[in-house]
Scaffold this motif. Structure first.
Motif, mmCIF file in Angstrom:
data_model
loop_
_atom_site.group_PDB
_atom_site.id
_atom_site.type_symbol
_atom_site.label_atom_id
_atom_site.label_comp_id
_atom_site.label_asym_id
_atom_site.label_seq_id
_atom_site.Cartn_x
_atom_site.Cartn_y
_atom_site.Cartn_z
ATOM 1 N N GLU A 258 0.823 -1.215 0.000
ATOM 2 C CA GLU A 258 0.000 0.000 0.000
ATOM 3 C C GLU A 258 0.851 1.257 0.000
ATOM 4 O OE1 GLU A 258 -3.003 0.072 -0.796
ATOM 5 O OE2 GLU A 258 -3.478 -2.039 -0.521
ATOM 6 N N VAL A 259 1.984 1.233 0.690
ATOM 7 C CA VAL A 259 2.890 2.388 0.678
ATOM 8 C C VAL A 259 3.449 2.595 -0.731
ATOM 9 C CG1 VAL A 259 5.135 3.208 1.502
ATOM 10 C CG2 VAL A 259 3.446 2.354 3.136
ATOM 11 N N GLN A 260 3.842 1.523 -1.397
ATOM 12 C CA GLN A 260 4.351 1.641 -2.772
ATOM 13 C C GLN A 260 3.260 2.161 -3.708
ATOM 14 O OE1 GLN A 260 7.582 1.705 -1.979
ATOM 15 N NE2 GLN A 260 7.898 0.907 -4.031
ATOM 16 N N ARG A 261 2.029 1.669 -3.540
ATOM 17 C CA ARG A 261 0.917 2.164 -4.364
ATOM 18 C C ARG A 261 0.684 3.648 -4.117
ATOM 19 N NH1 ARG A 261 -4.341 -0.576 -3.521
ATOM 20 N NH2 ARG A 261 -4.972 0.945 -5.042
ATOM 21 N N ALA A 262 0.750 4.056 -2.846
ATOM 22 C CA ALA A 262 0.549 5.475 -2.509
ATOM 23 C C ALA A 262 1.643 6.327 -3.155
ATOM 24 C CB ALA A 262 0.542 5.662 -0.997
ATOM 25 N N ARG A 263 2.866 5.860 -3.086
ATOM 26 C CA ARG A 263 3.968 6.611 -3.711
ATOM 27 C C ARG A 263 3.801 6.666 -5.226
ATOM 28 N NH1 ARG A 263 8.173 4.012 0.397
ATOM 29 N NH2 ARG A 263 8.126 5.679 1.957
ATOM 30 N N ALA A 264 3.312 5.594 -5.814
ATOM 31 C CA ALA A 264 3.077 5.585 -7.256
ATOM 32 C C ALA A 264 1.996 6.600 -7.637
ATOM 33 C CB ALA A 264 2.679 4.190 -7.716
ATOM 34 N N ARG A 265 1.071 6.879 -6.698
ATOM 35 C CA ARG A 265 0.032 7.891 -6.937
ATOM 36 C C ARG A 265 0.555 9.303 -6.688
ATOM 37 N NH1 ARG A 265 -3.076 4.222 -3.680
ATOM 38 N NH2 ARG A 265 -3.087 5.745 -1.977
ATOM 39 N N GLY A 266 1.830 9.427 -6.276
ATOM 40 C CA GLY A 266 2.424 10.743 -6.070
ATOM 41 C C GLY A 266 2.495 11.199 -4.625
ATOM 42 N N MET A 267 2.112 10.357 -3.698
ATOM 43 C CA MET A 267 2.157 10.728 -2.281
ATOM 44 C C MET A 267 3.569 10.589 -1.736
ATOM 45 S SD MET A 267 -1.105 8.867 -0.608
ATOM 46 C CE MET A 267 -2.726 8.958 -1.312
ATOM 47 N N THR A 268 3.845 11.343 -0.685
ATOM 48 C CA THR A 268 5.075 11.185 0.078
ATOM 49 C C THR A 268 4.689 10.460 1.364
ATOM 50 O OG1 THR A 268 5.951 13.247 -0.789
ATOM 51 C CG2 THR A 268 6.964 12.396 1.219
ATOM 52 N N VAL A 269 5.298 9.321 1.610
ATOM 53 C CA VAL A 269 4.969 8.520 2.789
ATOM 54 C C VAL A 269 6.225 8.388 3.650
ATOM 55 C CG1 VAL A 269 4.068 6.329 3.640
ATOM 56 C CG2 VAL A 269 3.260 7.233 1.450
ATOM 57 N N THR A 270 6.067 8.687 4.943
ATOM 58 C CA THR A 270 7.166 8.573 5.893
ATOM 59 C C THR A 270 6.754 7.609 6.994
ATOM 60 O OG1 THR A 270 7.776 10.866 5.464
ATOM 61 C CG2 THR A 270 8.685 9.851 7.445
ATOM 62 N N ALA B 111 -5.660 2.247 5.997
ATOM 63 C CA ALA B 111 -5.658 3.711 6.084
ATOM 64 C C ALA B 111 -4.840 4.325 4.959
ATOM 65 C CB ALA B 111 -5.111 4.155 7.441
ATOM 66 N N VAL B 112 -3.679 3.755 4.681
ATOM 67 C CA VAL B 112 -2.835 4.277 3.593
ATOM 68 C C VAL B 112 -3.548 4.082 2.258
ATOM 69 C CG1 VAL B 112 -0.646 3.973 2.365
ATOM 70 C CG2 VAL B 112 -0.675 3.957 4.864
ATOM 71 N N ALA B 113 -4.182 2.936 2.074
ATOM 72 C CA ALA B 113 -4.877 2.658 0.815
ATOM 73 C C ALA B 113 -6.043 3.612 0.591
ATOM 74 C CB ALA B 113 -5.370 1.215 0.799
ATOM 75 N N GLY B 114 -6.732 3.991 1.664
ATOM 76 C CA GLY B 114 -7.916 4.831 1.522
ATOM 77 C C GLY B 114 -7.655 6.326 1.556
ATOM 78 N N SER B 115 -6.433 6.735 1.738
ATOM 79 C CA SER B 115 -6.129 8.159 1.871
ATOM 80 C C SER B 115 -5.889 8.802 0.513
ATOM 81 C CB SER B 115 -4.880 8.340 2.745
ATOM 82 O OG SER B 115 -4.556 9.710 2.814
ATOM 83 N N SER B 116 -6.288 10.079 0.428
ATOM 84 C CA SER B 116 -5.996 10.856 -0.778
ATOM 85 C C SER B 116 -5.097 12.039 -0.436
ATOM 86 C CB SER B 116 -7.299 11.341 -1.412
ATOM 87 O OG SER B 116 -8.002 12.170 -0.492
ATOM 88 N N ALA B 117 -4.360 11.925 0.656
ATOM 89 C CA ALA B 117 -3.470 12.997 1.100
ATOM 90 C C ALA B 117 -2.271 13.116 0.165
ATOM 91 C CB ALA B 117 -2.991 12.715 2.520
ATOM 92 N N ASP B 118 -1.587 14.247 0.275
ATOM 93 C CA ASP B 118 -0.344 14.441 -0.474
ATOM 94 C C ASP B 118 0.844 13.865 0.289
ATOM 95 O OD1 ASP B 118 -1.558 15.875 -2.606
ATOM 96 O OD2 ASP B 118 -1.623 17.652 -1.324
ATOM 97 N N ARG B 119 0.772 13.945 1.631
ATOM 98 C CA ARG B 119 1.816 13.416 2.503
ATOM 99 C C ARG B 119 1.167 12.593 3.596
ATOM 100 N NH1 ARG B 119 4.971 18.199 4.974
ATOM 101 N NH2 ARG B 119 3.001 19.242 4.657
ATOM 102 N N ILE B 120 1.768 11.451 3.890
ATOM 103 C CA ILE B 120 1.301 10.603 4.990
ATOM 104 C C ILE B 120 2.493 10.361 5.907
ATOM 105 C CG2 ILE B 120 0.412 8.341 5.656
ATOM 106 C CD1 ILE B 120 -1.053 8.228 2.996
ATOM 107 N N ILE B 121 2.254 10.580 7.194
ATOM 108 C CA ILE B 121 3.288 10.337 8.199
ATOM 109 C C ILE B 121 2.745 9.304 9.167
ATOM 110 C CG2 ILE B 121 4.715 11.354 10.014
ATOM 111 C CD1 ILE B 121 3.854 14.069 8.304
#
Length: 195
Positions: A106-118, A143-153
């Protein structure tokens, strides 16, 4: 009479010496246990470091060979792949216990969507049993999969806290200047230790 007093004095000195020796023996035994525990912790830390280094080598070696083969000249897609790989390696180092296959995916998918995940694991979930940790991390992946945020910490909470993991999703404010740090909270989730 004098002989009895001498014997009592000698007995008292022997008792004091034996008490002192017993106290010192307990102190040395405690020091030995602490030294053994410290050595075991150091050995475990060294073993974990070697395992992480081997894992990092498996992840990075193919990309590093490609970079060397091309003399550092990479296409935009290859550069993006390198950034994704570097972020994954950073997750393995700083995210430690926060990673399961589902969370990695899910973190890799989020990054592929342009998110920054820490991911920041500060040891707050080390004491959880495997079943509880898997439930917590399953909620994290959702939670990571369902988020549309730009950055996730994502950060683990202190061990004494009833919260295991805190997830904050930030979205850049609409109309904010590009050089400001203003962001709206899109996601605030505290995943409890027990649920």
């Amino acid at each position: 009479m004098i002989g009895s007093i001498v014997w009592v004095g000698i007995a008292h000195m022997l008792t004091s010496a034996l008490t002192s020796a017993a106290r010192e023996t307990r102190r040395y035994a405690q020091a030995e246990r602490e030294a053994a525990a410290w050595q075991a912790a150091q050995d475990a830390h060294l073993f974990e470091g070697r395992m992480r280094l081997a894992h990092t080598n498996r992840l990075a070696a193919p990309m590093l060979r490609r970079i060397a083969d091309r003399g550092g000249a990479l296409t935009a897609a290859q550069q993006a792949e390198c950034r994704m790989l570097e972020a994954a390696i950073r997750d393995e180092i700083r995210g430690r216990m926060l990673l399961t296959d589902a969370v990695r995916f899910e973190v890799q998918r989020a990054r592929a969507r342009g998110m920054t995940v820490t991911l920041l694991d500060e040891g707050g979930i080390d004491d959880l049993d495997e079943a509880t940790r898997n439930r917590v991390l399953s909620r994290l992946a959702d939670a990571v999969a369902g988020s549309s945020a730009d950055r996730i910490i994502v950060r683990t909470a202190a061990e004494a806290s009833p919260v295991a993991v805190t997830v904050v999703g930030l979205r850049e404010s609409v109309g904010a200047a590009a050089d400001t740090d203003e962001a709206e909270v899109e996601l605030w989730l505290e995943i409890p230790r027990e649920f």
